[in-house]
Design a protein around this motif. Structure first.
Motif, mmCIF file in Angstrom:
data_model
loop_
_atom_site.group_PDB
_atom_site.id
_atom_site.type_symbol
_atom_site.label_atom_id
_atom_site.label_comp_id
_atom_site.label_asym_id
_atom_site.label_seq_id
_atom_site.Cartn_x
_atom_site.Cartn_y
_atom_site.Cartn_z
ATOM 1 N N ALA A 189 0.811 -1.181 0.190
ATOM 2 C CA ALA A 189 0.040 0.048 -0.119
ATOM 3 C C ALA A 189 0.872 1.206 -0.035
ATOM 4 C CB ALA A 189 -0.909 0.171 1.191
ATOM 5 N N GLY A 190 2.172 1.090 0.034
ATOM 6 C CA GLY A 190 2.935 2.309 -0.088
ATOM 7 C C GLY A 190 3.712 2.748 0.975
ATOM 8 N N HIS A 191 3.703 1.846 2.072
ATOM 9 C CA HIS A 191 4.238 2.239 3.311
ATOM 10 C C HIS A 191 5.594 1.827 3.485
ATOM 11 C CE1 HIS A 191 0.584 3.900 4.918
ATOM 12 N NE2 HIS A 191 0.043 2.945 4.447
ATOM 13 N N GLU A 192 6.694 2.424 4.189
ATOM 14 C CA GLU A 192 7.841 1.992 4.488
ATOM 15 C C GLU A 192 8.020 1.074 5.524
ATOM 16 O OE1 GLU A 192 12.317 4.093 5.747
ATOM 17 O OE2 GLU A 192 10.633 5.216 4.636
ATOM 18 N N VAL A 193 8.078 -0.079 5.348
ATOM 19 C CA VAL A 193 8.102 -1.328 6.449
ATOM 20 C C VAL A 193 9.391 -1.997 6.443
ATOM 21 C CG1 VAL A 193 6.877 -3.357 7.024
ATOM 22 C CG2 VAL A 193 5.806 -1.494 5.387
ATOM 23 N N THR A 194 9.778 -2.238 8.029
ATOM 24 C CA THR A 194 10.933 -2.773 8.464
ATOM 25 C C THR A 194 10.609 -4.032 9.126
ATOM 26 O OG1 THR A 194 12.302 -0.778 8.719
ATOM 27 C CG2 THR A 194 12.983 -2.578 9.659
ATOM 28 N N PHE A 195 11.049 -5.149 8.589
ATOM 29 C CA PHE A 195 10.721 -6.615 9.083
ATOM 30 C C PHE A 195 11.860 -7.084 10.013
ATOM 31 C CE2 PHE A 195 8.407 -5.996 5.194
ATOM 32 C CZ PHE A 195 7.243 -6.689 5.540
ATOM 33 N N LEU A 196 11.693 -7.206 11.319
ATOM 34 C CA LEU A 196 12.481 -7.853 12.302
ATOM 35 C C LEU A 196 12.348 -9.398 12.316
ATOM 36 C CD1 LEU A 196 14.752 -6.727 14.270
ATOM 37 C CD2 LEU A 196 13.002 -6.906 16.068
ATOM 38 N N ALA A 197 13.317 -10.112 11.870
ATOM 39 C CA ALA A 197 13.193 -11.552 11.744
ATOM 40 C C ALA A 197 14.381 -12.047 12.358
ATOM 41 C CB ALA A 197 12.895 -11.938 10.269
ATOM 42 N N ARG A 198 14.845 -13.359 11.994
ATOM 43 C CA ARG A 198 15.882 -14.012 12.419
ATOM 44 C C ARG A 198 15.873 -15.543 11.650
ATOM 45 N NH1 ARG A 198 14.174 -15.154 18.581
ATOM 46 N NH2 ARG A 198 12.502 -16.754 18.197
ATOM 47 N N VAL A 227 7.216 -8.766 -1.798
ATOM 48 C CA VAL A 227 8.054 -7.515 -0.929
ATOM 49 C C VAL A 227 9.380 -7.344 -0.759
ATOM 50 C CG1 VAL A 227 7.624 -6.833 1.442
ATOM 51 C CG2 VAL A 227 5.797 -7.913 0.340
ATOM 52 N N ASP A 228 9.931 -6.156 -1.194
ATOM 53 C CA ASP A 228 11.276 -5.717 -1.075
ATOM 54 C C ASP A 228 11.705 -4.922 0.100
ATOM 55 O OD1 ASP A 228 11.906 -7.370 -3.129
ATOM 56 O OD2 ASP A 228 11.233 -5.935 -4.669
ATOM 57 N N GLY A 229 11.009 -5.001 1.275
ATOM 58 C CA GLY A 229 11.052 -4.102 2.293
ATOM 59 C C GLY A 229 12.451 -4.288 2.928
ATOM 60 N N PHE A 230 12.865 -3.780 3.924
ATOM 61 C CA PHE A 230 14.006 -3.939 4.645
ATOM 62 C C PHE A 230 14.026 -4.979 5.713
ATOM 63 C CE2 PHE A 230 17.124 -2.458 8.260
ATOM 64 C CZ PHE A 230 18.274 -2.599 7.412
ATOM 65 N N PHE A 231 14.856 -6.139 5.741
ATOM 66 C CA PHE A 231 14.713 -7.123 6.610
ATOM 67 C C PHE A 231 15.982 -7.047 7.564
ATOM 68 C CE2 PHE A 231 12.763 -8.031 2.599
ATOM 69 C CZ PHE A 231 11.494 -8.520 2.934
ATOM 70 N N THR A 232 15.852 -7.277 8.702
ATOM 71 C CA THR A 232 16.898 -7.168 9.648
ATOM 72 C C THR A 232 16.770 -8.132 10.848
ATOM 73 O OG1 THR A 232 18.495 -5.595 10.817
ATOM 74 C CG2 THR A 232 15.841 -5.063 10.661
ATOM 75 N N ASN A 233 17.606 -8.248 11.418
ATOM 76 C CA ASN A 233 17.522 -8.746 12.972
ATOM 77 C C ASN A 233 18.119 -7.813 13.956
ATOM 78 O OD1 ASN A 233 20.569 -8.701 12.995
ATOM 79 N ND2 ASN A 233 20.695 -10.894 13.255
ATOM 80 N N ASP A 234 18.315 -6.435 13.627
ATOM 81 C CA ASP A 234 18.738 -5.470 14.558
ATOM 82 C C ASP A 234 17.354 -4.416 14.927
ATOM 83 O OD1 ASP A 234 19.997 -3.359 15.786
ATOM 84 O OD2 ASP A 234 21.316 -2.828 13.904
ATOM 85 N N VAL A 235 17.109 -4.563 16.403
ATOM 86 C CA VAL A 235 16.097 -3.812 16.843
ATOM 87 C C VAL A 235 16.157 -2.250 16.569
ATOM 88 C CG1 VAL A 235 14.681 -3.313 18.972
ATOM 89 C CG2 VAL A 235 15.632 -5.553 18.650
ATOM 90 N N THR A 236 17.639 -1.922 16.638
ATOM 91 C CA THR A 236 17.542 -0.404 16.255
ATOM 92 C C THR A 236 17.131 0.193 15.185
ATOM 93 O OG1 THR A 236 19.834 -0.549 15.720
ATOM 94 C CG2 THR A 236 19.618 -0.564 17.982
#
Length: 310
Positions: free
Chosen positions: A22-31, A54-63
């Protein structure tokens, strides 16, 4: 809007994916392998009538969630306190946190960490699974019911609109904890039994012994709810729970999915809470207690016990 997904499993990835689309900037916290696959290939979501990526930002960094305005809080209940405290250290003080978790205890933990005025709770009606790392499959109807925990605030309206605009069936509730209890009664009836037996919902309904056990568990859970002061009509509620189960015949419950993958199950949120609350009111919950004991043993093996076959 900048949105963070704390706990990007099946549920978090699905709703995060819809918001991203829908056009939002989404960060995915995963592991783990799921994070590795998404980081390399993106996230693939299969709905009943279409697929999307989905080509969002995927990370394990809570910050990485430090500047988000809304967090969809989707971790397992056993991880609630730890994740909440990590987020509290980095989130802006105006950021909202919406729990999409199972059970009815997580809200109290989040209130202690963030304050009630920042917390939303959502009841999620969805059949979603991680078919393999980086790939989510959703079946059947999807619906969200959202409400505030502080009745003096009106923070749900904007989030309801946000999700509606992302093509998610979303409605507000003025009594969200009652709605959460309604879902817990369904989950506690089918989730633990399916995890222990390896049966899908429809197989529980069709097997005489499993169905009888499910009905016994359901009555125990309803008895606890009544003693906690919820206005529950036992027979009508049982009928509703099993009618809803007919719609989800092919569904593998979330606890069964976790066991099949050798992951720790939400035994405390689904079973332990009911048995302990029952004990507080002097109620016997023998069916749930037996399943609780068995699934606790499986959880304690932490992958050493033989896994069920898919």
């Amino acid at each position: 809007m900048k949105i963070g997904i704390a706990g990007a499993g099946a549920v978090g990835c699905y709703f995060g994916g819809k918001l991203y689309e829908a056009g939002h900037e989404v960060t995915f916290l995963a592991r783990g392998e799921h994070l590795k696959a998404m980081s390399q290939q993106g996230l693939s979501i299969q709905e009943e009538n279409r697929d999307f990526s989905v080509d969002g930002f995927f990370t394990n960094d809570v910050t990485a969630l430090a500047d988000v305005e809304l967090v969809l809080f989707c971790v397992k209940s056993s991880d609630t306190k730890e994740m909440a405290e990590q987020l509290q250290a980095v989130l802006d003080e105006k950021a909202l946190v919406m729990t999409m978790q199972n059970g009815v205890e997580n809200e109290e933990i989040l209130i202690d960490v963030f304050g009630a005025e920042r917390i939303l709770s959502a009841v999620t009606y969805i059949q979603a699974s991680v078919d393999e790392p980086g790939k989510i499959r959703q079946q059947g109807r999807v619906k969200l019911v959202i409400g505030e925990l502080d009745p003096s605030t009106d923070i749900k309206s904007g989030v309801v609109s946000l999700l509606q605009e992302a093509d998610v069936d979303t409605v507000p509730s003025g009594n969200i904890l009652a709605k959460k209890w309604n879902k817990l009664m369904w989950n506690a009836t089918f989730n633990p039994l399916s995890a222990l037996s390896g049966a899908r919902v429809g197989e529980i309904l069709d097997d005489d012994q499993l169905r009888q056990t499910a009905e016994t568990i359901c009555r125990e859970v309803i008895d606890v709810a009544i003693h906690k002061g919820l206005p529950v009509d036992a027979e009508a509620t049982i009928s509703q729970i099993f009618s809803r189960a007919e719609i989800a015949r092919q569904h593998r419950t979330s606890m069964l999915q976790d066991r099949l993958r050798g992951k720790r199950m939400e035994v405390e949120a689904m079973c332990g809470y009911i048995t302990k609350q029952g004990a507080l009111y002097g109620l016997n919950t023998p069916a749930m207690q037996s399943i609780y004991s068995a699934l606790n043993f499986v959880n304690q093996q932490q992958g050493r016990a033989p896994q069920l076959k898919t």
